[in-house]
Design an enzyme around this catalytic site. Sequence first.
Site, PDB file in Angstrom:
ATOM      1  N   ASP A   1      -2.812  74.010 -20.207  1.00  0.00           N
ATOM      2  CA  ASP A   1      -1.990  73.342 -19.201  1.00  0.00           C
ATOM      3  C   ASP A   1      -0.992  74.385 -18.670  1.00  0.00           C
ATOM      4  O   ASP A   1      -1.333  75.160 -17.784  1.00  0.00           O
ATOM      5  CB  ASP A   1      -1.316  72.155 -19.907  1.00  0.00           C
ATOM      6  CG  ASP A   1      -0.467  71.299 -19.010  1.00  0.00           C
ATOM      7  OD1 ASP A   1      -0.677  71.323 -17.795  1.00  0.00           O
ATOM      8  OD2 ASP A   1       0.421  70.583 -19.515  1.00  0.00           O
TER       9      ASP A   1
ATOM     10  N   VAL B   1      -4.681  63.711 -18.751  1.00  0.00           N
ATOM     11  CA  VAL B   1      -6.008  63.173 -19.099  1.00  0.00           C
ATOM     12  C   VAL B   1      -6.091  62.833 -20.586  1.00  0.00           C
ATOM     13  O   VAL B   1      -5.362  63.400 -21.405  1.00  0.00           O
ATOM     14  CB  VAL B   1      -7.136  64.182 -18.747  1.00  0.00           C
ATOM     15  CG1 VAL B   1      -7.313  64.308 -17.242  1.00  0.00           C
ATOM     16  CG2 VAL B   1      -6.885  65.564 -19.367  1.00  0.00           C
TER      17      VAL B   1
HETATM   18  P1  IMP Z   1       0.218  74.017 -22.824  1.00  0.00           P
HETATM   19  O1  IMP Z   1       0.907  74.634 -24.021  1.00  0.00           O
HETATM   20  O2  IMP Z   1       1.212  73.539 -21.792  1.00  0.00           O
HETATM   21  O3  IMP Z   1      -0.892  74.836 -22.230  1.00  0.00           O
HETATM   22  O4  IMP Z   1      -0.406  72.668 -23.344  1.00  0.00           O
HETATM   23  C1  IMP Z   1      -1.411  72.669 -24.232  1.00  0.00           C
HETATM   24  C2  IMP Z   1      -1.389  71.463 -25.135  1.00  0.00           C
HETATM   25  O5  IMP Z   1      -0.723  70.338 -24.561  1.00  0.00           O
HETATM   26  C3  IMP Z   1      -2.818  71.054 -25.341  1.00  0.00           C
HETATM   27  O6  IMP Z   1      -3.336  71.659 -26.488  1.00  0.00           O
HETATM   28  C4  IMP Z   1      -2.742  69.551 -25.441  1.00  0.00           C
HETATM   29  O7  IMP Z   1      -2.598  69.158 -26.793  1.00  0.00           O
HETATM   30  C5  IMP Z   1      -1.500  69.169 -24.671  1.00  0.00           C
HETATM   31  N1  IMP Z   1      -1.861  68.685 -23.295  1.00  0.00           N
HETATM   32  C6  IMP Z   1      -1.703  69.355 -22.132  1.00  0.00           C
HETATM   33  N2  IMP Z   1      -2.140  68.635 -21.085  1.00  0.00           N
HETATM   34  C7  IMP Z   1      -2.605  67.484 -21.612  1.00  0.00           C
HETATM   35  C8  IMP Z   1      -3.222  66.314 -21.019  1.00  0.00           C
HETATM   36  O8  IMP Z   1      -3.446  66.192 -19.797  1.00  0.00           O
HETATM   37  N3  IMP Z   1      -3.587  65.339 -21.899  1.00  0.00           N
HETATM   38  C9  IMP Z   1      -3.378  65.429 -23.258  1.00  0.00           C
HETATM   39  N4  IMP Z   1      -2.810  66.489 -23.837  1.00  0.00           N
HETATM   40  C10 IMP Z   1      -2.420  67.511 -23.026  1.00  0.00           C
END
Ligand code: IMP
Length: 187
Positions: A115, A165
């Site tokens: 994300d 999602v």
């Molecule tokens: P990041 O550190 O912002 O890249 O987010 C990564 C983590 O956030 C992922 O491993 C997911 O567990 C959680 N995450 C990010 N986007 C979503 C989503 O749309 N649905 C559910 N979990 C999410």
Amino acid sequence: MTNTTYTNPSDHVQLRDLLFVACITETRVRERVKELGTMLTEDFKDKNPLFISILSGAFVFAADLIRAFDGTCEVGFVRLASYAGTHSTGSVQTVMGLEKEIKNRHVIVVEDIVDSGRTLHFFLDYLREQQPASVCTVAFLRKPEALVFPVRVDYVGFDIDDRFVVGYGLDYDGLGRNLPGLYQLVS
Ligand code: IMP
Ligand code: MG
């Protein structure tokens, strides 16, 4: 009943207070995971790679991905958390660390979704300090518009819109992980 999952005929799922609509079918998910498994087999077949699955979200994807990998391999787990509800908390916590030795190993990091990239960025920094032979990343999903931290994802299942999602291991406050396809938030 409260806090339960139900699917109605129009492919919507209600999880607590939020409504989600189907966006990637179970069939398409299965096909794509097989394709990723084939690519990883070509690149790592004789390298006895160590798959490291980031819990909790990646456990479903990792389970299917390793079975689509045609070669010897090992699997390890770490538990990192950065989300509360539908929003990132802005910091990454290591809730459960890695028990495997990764020095001189070919490591394949398995993530459910990239994300902002914060989780992967944090984890890759940590991994590189342990001197693995190589590190690559595979994510079931990526939200290109949401990327803040510069991380390279070597194998991507699907690029999706910047919308929350659930399904195929991803949750909304613990719910929805068991859905075999992917559902996006109806806003
Ligand atoms: P990041 O550190 O912002 O890249 O987010 C990564 C983590 O956030 C992922 O491993 C997911 O567990 C959680 N995450 C990010 N986007 C979503 C989503 O749309 N649905 C559910 N979990 C999410
Ligand atoms: Mg999560």
